[in-house]
Scaffold this active site. Structure first.
Site, PDB file in Angstrom:
ATOM      1  N   GLY A  32       0.785  -1.295  -0.038  1.00 55.42           N
ATOM      2  CA  GLY A  32      -0.135  -0.177  -0.055  1.00 55.42           C
ATOM      3  C   GLY A  32       0.944   1.394   0.008  1.00 55.42           C
ATOM      4  N   ARG A  61       0.792  -5.019  -5.109  1.00 57.38           N
ATOM      5  CA  ARG A  61       0.803  -6.045  -3.979  1.00 57.38           C
ATOM      6  C   ARG A  61       1.221  -7.219  -4.903  1.00 57.38           C
ATOM      7  NH1 ARG A  61      -0.939  -4.205   0.962  1.00 57.38           N
ATOM      8  NH2 ARG A  61      -2.316  -2.483   0.916  1.00 57.38           N
ATOM      9  N   ASP A 112       5.698  -5.665   5.876  1.00 56.26           N
ATOM     10  CA  ASP A 112       6.051  -6.830   6.062  1.00 56.26           C
ATOM     11  C   ASP A 112       6.014  -7.792   4.714  1.00 56.26           C
ATOM     12  OD1 ASP A 112       3.438  -6.720   6.219  1.00 56.26           O
ATOM     13  OD2 ASP A 112       3.336  -8.015   8.084  1.00 56.26           O
ATOM     14  N   THR A 119       4.786   1.679   6.419  1.00 53.67           N
ATOM     15  CA  THR A 119       3.174   1.332   6.589  1.00 53.67           C
ATOM     16  C   THR A 119       2.634   2.348   7.489  1.00 53.67           C
ATOM     17  OG1 THR A 119       1.654  -0.107   7.686  1.00 53.67           O
ATOM     18  CG2 THR A 119       3.654  -0.414   8.332  1.00 53.67           C
ATOM     19  N   ILE A 120       1.298   2.726   6.897  1.00 55.40           N
ATOM     20  CA  ILE A 120       0.609   3.919   7.795  1.00 55.40           C
ATOM     21  C   ILE A 120       0.106   3.156   9.013  1.00 55.40           C
ATOM     22  CG2 ILE A 120       0.042   5.309   5.856  1.00 55.40           C
ATOM     23  CD1 ILE A 120      -2.940   4.260   6.328  1.00 55.40           C
ATOM     24  N   ASP A 121       0.105   1.819   9.073  1.00 53.90           N
ATOM     25  CA  ASP A 121      -0.339   1.140  10.143  1.00 53.90           C
ATOM     26  C   ASP A 121       0.367   1.051  11.524  1.00 53.90           C
ATOM     27  OD1 ASP A 121      -2.598   0.498   8.633  1.00 53.90           O
ATOM     28  OD2 ASP A 121      -2.422  -1.555   8.589  1.00 53.90           O
ATOM     29  N   ASP A 175       2.531  -1.080  12.326  1.00 52.53           N
ATOM     30  CA  ASP A 175       2.829  -2.121  12.720  1.00 52.53           C
ATOM     31  C   ASP A 175       3.908  -3.104  12.467  1.00 52.53           C
ATOM     32  OD1 ASP A 175       1.893  -2.719  10.419  1.00 52.53           O
ATOM     33  OD2 ASP A 175       0.281  -4.072  10.958  1.00 52.53           O
ATOM     34  N   GLY A 205      -6.177  -0.027   9.880  1.00 49.83           N
ATOM     35  CA  GLY A 205      -5.485  -0.482  11.007  1.00 49.83           C
ATOM     36  C   GLY A 205      -5.822  -2.147  10.846  1.00 49.83           C
ATOM     37  N   ARG A 206      -5.251  -2.793   9.910  1.00 48.42           N
ATOM     38  CA  ARG A 206      -5.638  -4.332   9.845  1.00 48.42           C
ATOM     39  C   ARG A 206      -5.458  -4.983  10.995  1.00 48.42           C
ATOM     40  NH1 ARG A 206      -5.767  -7.319   5.373  1.00 48.42           N
ATOM     41  NH2 ARG A 206      -5.217  -5.475   4.015  1.00 48.42           N
ATOM     42  N   ARG A 208     -24.391   7.865  13.176  1.00 51.71           N
ATOM     43  CA  ARG A 208     -24.140   7.836  11.954  1.00 51.71           C
ATOM     44  C   ARG A 208     -22.650   7.295  11.813  1.00 51.71           C
ATOM     45  NH1 ARG A 208     -28.557   8.849  11.026  1.00 51.71           N
ATOM     46  NH2 ARG A 208     -29.474  10.688  10.096  1.00 51.71           N
ATOM     47  N   HIS A 216      -8.928   5.411   2.217  1.00 51.75           N
ATOM     48  CA  HIS A 216      -7.713   5.730   1.349  1.00 51.75           C
ATOM     49  C   HIS A 216      -7.391   7.222   1.577  1.00 51.75           C
ATOM     50  CE1 HIS A 216      -8.647   1.704   0.138  1.00 51.75           C
ATOM     51  NE2 HIS A 216      -7.348   1.626  -0.100  1.00 51.75           N
ATOM     52  N   ARG A 257      -4.337   7.567   3.536  1.00 55.44           N
ATOM     53  CA  ARG A 257      -2.895   7.238   2.758  1.00 55.44           C
ATOM     54  C   ARG A 257      -2.608   8.369   1.660  1.00 55.44           C
ATOM     55  NH1 ARG A 257      -3.505   1.273   1.631  1.00 55.44           N
ATOM     56  NH2 ARG A 257      -3.249   1.811  -0.611  1.00 55.44           N
TER      57      ARG A 257
HETATM   58  O1  F6P Z   1      -0.944  -0.713   4.033  1.00 51.36           O
HETATM   59  C1  F6P Z   1      -1.848  -1.178   5.202  1.00 51.36           C
HETATM   60  C2  F6P Z   1      -3.367  -0.861   4.890  1.00 51.36           C
HETATM   61  O2  F6P Z   1      -3.404   0.784   4.852  1.00 51.36           O
HETATM   62  C3  F6P Z   1      -4.326  -1.301   5.810  1.00 51.36           C
HETATM   63  O3  F6P Z   1      -4.550  -0.436   6.739  1.00 51.36           O
HETATM   64  C4  F6P Z   1      -5.719  -1.567   4.833  1.00 51.36           C
HETATM   65  O4  F6P Z   1      -6.209  -2.700   5.224  1.00 51.36           O
HETATM   66  C5  F6P Z   1      -5.046  -1.804   3.585  1.00 51.36           C
HETATM   67  O5  F6P Z   1      -3.643  -1.337   3.482  1.00 51.36           O
HETATM   68  C6  F6P Z   1      -5.711  -1.361   2.351  1.00 51.36           C
HETATM   69  O6  F6P Z   1      -5.198  -1.804   1.157  1.00 51.36           O
HETATM   70  P1  F6P Z   1      -5.658  -1.452  -0.115  1.00 51.36           P
HETATM   71  O7  F6P Z   1      -5.125  -0.270  -0.615  1.00 51.36           O
HETATM   72  O8  F6P Z   1      -4.873  -2.715  -1.125  1.00 51.36           O
HETATM   73  O9  F6P Z   1      -7.022  -1.228  -0.376  1.00 51.36           O
END
Ligand code: F6P
Length: 356
Positions: free
Chosen positions: A10, A72, A103, A125-127, A129, A170-171, A270, A276, A279
């Site tokens: 991502g 990916r 990772d 990674t923005i997560d 983690d 945040g997966r 709501r 995205h 990101r």
């Molecule tokens: O890169 C991590 C992440 O931003 C996760 O938080 C999210 O689940 C995933 O990427 C979304 O991926 P994509 O851009 O393939 O929809």
């Protein structure tokens, strides 16, 4: 040296800042030559690249996305994928390769390293983690975007006496939910590390409203799980599709949560899914500096011959750690951090639960 670079997985604000720092220091200090492989590992497999000159990296510091684009693509899932990567690196006379990714991307880098390729990793990674490093670039920008969104959501929630449920990325880890939730004054924060009881969430919102407040903000990570019905401990999925690294498509928990909260409390609720937007766009000043430091660290590692390693941030110093250490475990929110944050809320929605 002739050095290749790629960005995989991502995208993440700050990728261009890393590329720029590597190229500038590589040319100014070491007289290196650079080639950028396009769209992550796909570009290596298919042998598609662009020259990375000083001109090519001019003006990219504030730009989001990545000038090398990303994908990916997992070479291990393609016929002869790893072999084709090795051939392509050889054909292009690569003395070294810098792989910027999370990772997944770095696990491929490790495989190539085991086959003899001279690879250095940069964590992304923005997560936030990834194991072995204190912070990944992109995380700070994402938190700033969510924090601004929460400020905006606050005023509309207040105007309408509503509960607003905001879903953030945040997966596997709840860093974005936790940090932006604290910064944005959320009333409930739900993270993947601690499955939550929907009745307790509804109770805590009730309590707050009984205290005289008439709106509430819930921040939920996309990977958060209900500890009982309706989610039964598994995350909410957009569909059953998986990417080449086996990841499911998360998303939709905010809508379910909003419905359940409204049903239990009677308060109009709501859902907002930031997706995205978190990101995209320009990296924060913090991420520009961090990404630049990672880039400078990575090119020095190449010239010190520290292959099979990743640049990592430890106690505010850029150090070199084995790639294996970074990819062997996710860095999730620890119990101590969760307990500190619990102190913020008069009655945490899931105080009695232990982290998973
Ligand atoms: O890169 C991590 C992440 O931003 C996760 O938080 C999210 O689940 C995933 O990427 C979304 O991926 P994509 O851009 O393939 O929809």
């Amino acid at each position: 040296m002739k050095i290749g670079m790629l960005t995989g997985g991502g995208d993440c604000p700050g990728l261009n800042a890393v590329i720029r720092a590597v190229v500038r220091k590589g040319i100014f200090t070491y007289e290196d030559e650079f080639v950028g492989f396009m769209e992550g590992w796909r570009g290596v497999i298919e042998d598609r690249s662009m020259p990375l000159t000083l001109d090519a990296v001019g003006g990219i510091l504030p730009r989001g996305g990545t000038i090398l684009r990303t994908s990916r693509t997992n070479p291990s899932k393609r016929h002869d994928g790893i072999d084709r990567c090795m051939v392509s690196l050889e054909k292009n006379h690569m003395d070294a390769l810098i792989a910027i990714g999370g990772d997944d991307t770095l696990s491929v880098a490790q495989k190539l390293h085991e086959r003899g390729a001279k690879v250095v990793g940069v964590p992304k990674t923005i997560d936030n983690d990834l194991g072995g490093t204190d912070y990944t670039f992109g995380f700070d920008t994402a938190c700033n975007i969510v924090c601004e969104a929460l400020d905006r959501v606050h005023t509309t929630a207040e105007a309408h006496n509503r509960v607003m449920v905001v879903e953030v990325m945040g997966r596997d880890a709840g860093w974005i939910a936790l940090y932006s939730g604290i910064a944005g004054g959320a009333d409930v924060i739900l993270i993947p590390e601690r499955p939550f009881d929907i009745d307790k969430v509804a109770d805590s919102i009730h309590q707050r409203h009984e205290r005289g407040r008439y709106f509430s903000i819930v921040v939920v990570a996309e990977g958060a799980k209900f500890s009982s019905e309706p989610g039964q401990g598994s995350p909410v999925l957009q569909d059953m599709g998986k990417d080449e690294f086996g990841h499911v498509k998360l998303g939709g928990i905010a809508n379910i949560l909003a419905r359940e909260i409204e049903k239990r409390t009677g308060f109009e609720t709501r859902a907002v899914v930031l997706g995205h937007i978190q990101r995209g766009g320009s990296p924060s000043a913090f991420d520009r500096v961090l990404a630049t430091r990672y880039g400078l660290g990575a090119i020095d590692m190449v010239h010190r011959g520290e292959f099979g390693c990743m640049a990592a941030l430890r106690s505010n110093k850029i150090v070199s750690i084995p790639l294996l250490e970074a990819i062997s475990r996710n860095r999730t929110v620890d119990n101590e951090m969760i307990q500190i944050v619990d102190g913020l809320f008069e009655k945490s929605a899931e105080k009695e639960e232990e982290p998973a």
